[in-house]
Write an enzyme that holds these catalytic residues in place. Structure first.
Site, PDB file in Angstrom:
ATOM      1  N   SER A 187       0.859  -1.188   0.000  1.00 25.44           N
ATOM      2  CA  SER A 187       0.000   0.000   0.000  1.00 25.44           C
ATOM      3  C   SER A 187       0.891   1.233   0.000  1.00 25.44           C
ATOM      4  O   SER A 187       1.981   1.218   0.592  1.00 25.44           O
ATOM      5  CB  SER A 187      -0.873  -0.003   1.257  1.00 25.44           C
ATOM      6  OG  SER A 187      -1.477   1.264   1.435  1.00 25.44           O
ATOM      7  N   TYR A 246      -1.632  -0.690  10.183  1.00 21.00           N
ATOM      8  CA  TYR A 246      -1.675  -1.043   8.757  1.00 21.00           C
ATOM      9  C   TYR A 246      -0.469  -0.483   8.000  1.00 21.00           C
ATOM     10  O   TYR A 246       0.227  -1.235   7.300  1.00 21.00           O
ATOM     11  CB  TYR A 246      -3.002  -0.573   8.148  1.00 21.00           C
ATOM     12  CG  TYR A 246      -3.178  -0.924   6.693  1.00 21.00           C
ATOM     13  CD1 TYR A 246      -3.461  -2.229   6.296  1.00 21.00           C
ATOM     14  CD2 TYR A 246      -3.071   0.051   5.705  1.00 21.00           C
ATOM     15  CE1 TYR A 246      -3.633  -2.547   4.961  1.00 21.00           C
ATOM     16  CE2 TYR A 246      -3.241  -0.256   4.369  1.00 21.00           C
ATOM     17  CZ  TYR A 246      -3.522  -1.554   3.995  1.00 21.00           C
ATOM     18  OH  TYR A 246      -3.683  -1.870   2.662  1.00 21.00           O
TER      19      TYR A 246
END
Ligand code: NAP
Length: 238
Positions: free
Chosen positions: A141, A164
């Site tokens: 990501s 995350y």
């Protein structure tokens, strides 16, 4: 045995992974669609096989070493090699505020986003070594990229959170180190971009198909690069 390239995609019952499985099969690959939920995995493989594509469900929770080992055994028996591994399975976790985040919050997310990729890569290495052009794509990501976070033009620079983004930064370094250690392999990371999937309540701005395209491009490339990070615009900074 099959002469077609053999691919494994984790977390492929929905979202970006499902599209990656569909597009790889459309390229003529034999695709093993990994899913932790058997019914949803079987249904996805059945749907994607509709036009004669070769998509086969494998039960695969990437946090379960015995399931990972079972997939490696099965694919060894069926094909004797694997050409493409897509470490796509990922979770956002509960996303507590930075000050509220504890070490415990990291465990479940790291287990999927980082350790899942380690389990898969390690278990499949002997089969990947048998391929002429072994390729691994880790789905990361922009939130895990220092370069992206430092760019005020990017929305990631305005987002908060620990778990995350840190899990994806770790996955980036894993990609880099595997690529360095494994000459002859092509191992890259791809940021699919903000995509409408369950991960963000379908608020993303691109479709799973659009996002899968960059991942598939890397998976099809047999001449390099390796140890790099890409998004839909091309190579980006770690
Ligand atoms: P998604 O639709 O929620 O798909 C995630 C997939 O991972 C699902 O199939 C999920 O299975 C699977 N998964 C979760 N934990 C697993 C486990 N322990 N074992 C095996 N599979 C597991 O979200 P997505 O957006 O397509 O996510 C795909 C990848 O893209 C992830 O790595 C994510 O971090 C990355 N990504 C997404 C975006 C975005 O905007 N969507 C942006 C950047 C990066 P279940 O269906 O059973 O939950």
């Amino acid at each position: 045995m099959t002469n077609a390239d053999v691919a494994v995609v984790t977390g492929a019952n929905q979202g970006i992974g499902r599209e990656v499985a569909r597009l790889l099969a459309a390229e003529g690959m034999t695709v093993h669609l990994g899913a932790r939920d058997r019914e949803r995995g079987r249904a996805a493989a059945r749907d994607l096989s509709a036009d004669g594509a070769d998509v086969r469900f494998v039960p695969l929770d990437v946090t379960d070493q015995s399931q990972v080992d079972a997939v490696a055994r099965q694919l060894g028996e069926e094909h004797g090699r694997i050409d493409v591994l897509i470490n796509n399975a990922g979770t956002g976790g509960s996303r507590p505020a930075v000050e509220e985040t504890t070490a415990d919050d990291f465990e479940a997310v790291m287990d999927v986003n980082l350790l899942g990729a380690v389990r898969m890569t390690h278990a499949l290495l002997p089969l990947l070594r048998k391929a002429e052009h072994p390729r691994v794509v880790n789905v990361t990501s922009g939130r895990g990229s220092f370069a992206v976070n430092a760019d005020p033009e990017r929305m990631e620079s305005r987002l908060e959170g620990l778990v995350y983004p840190v899990s994806k930064t770790a996955l980036n370094m894993l990609t880099y180190q595997y690529a360095r250690a494994l000459p002859g392999f092509l191992i890259n990371a791809v940021d699919p971009g903000f995509t409408a999937t369950a991960l963000n309540g379908h608020t993303g701005t691109s479709t799973p198909e659009q996002s899968a395209t960059t991942i598939v491009r890397l998976a099809l490339s047999v001449r390099g690069p390796s140890g790099r990070l890409f998004d839909s615009t091309g190579e980006i900074g770690w």
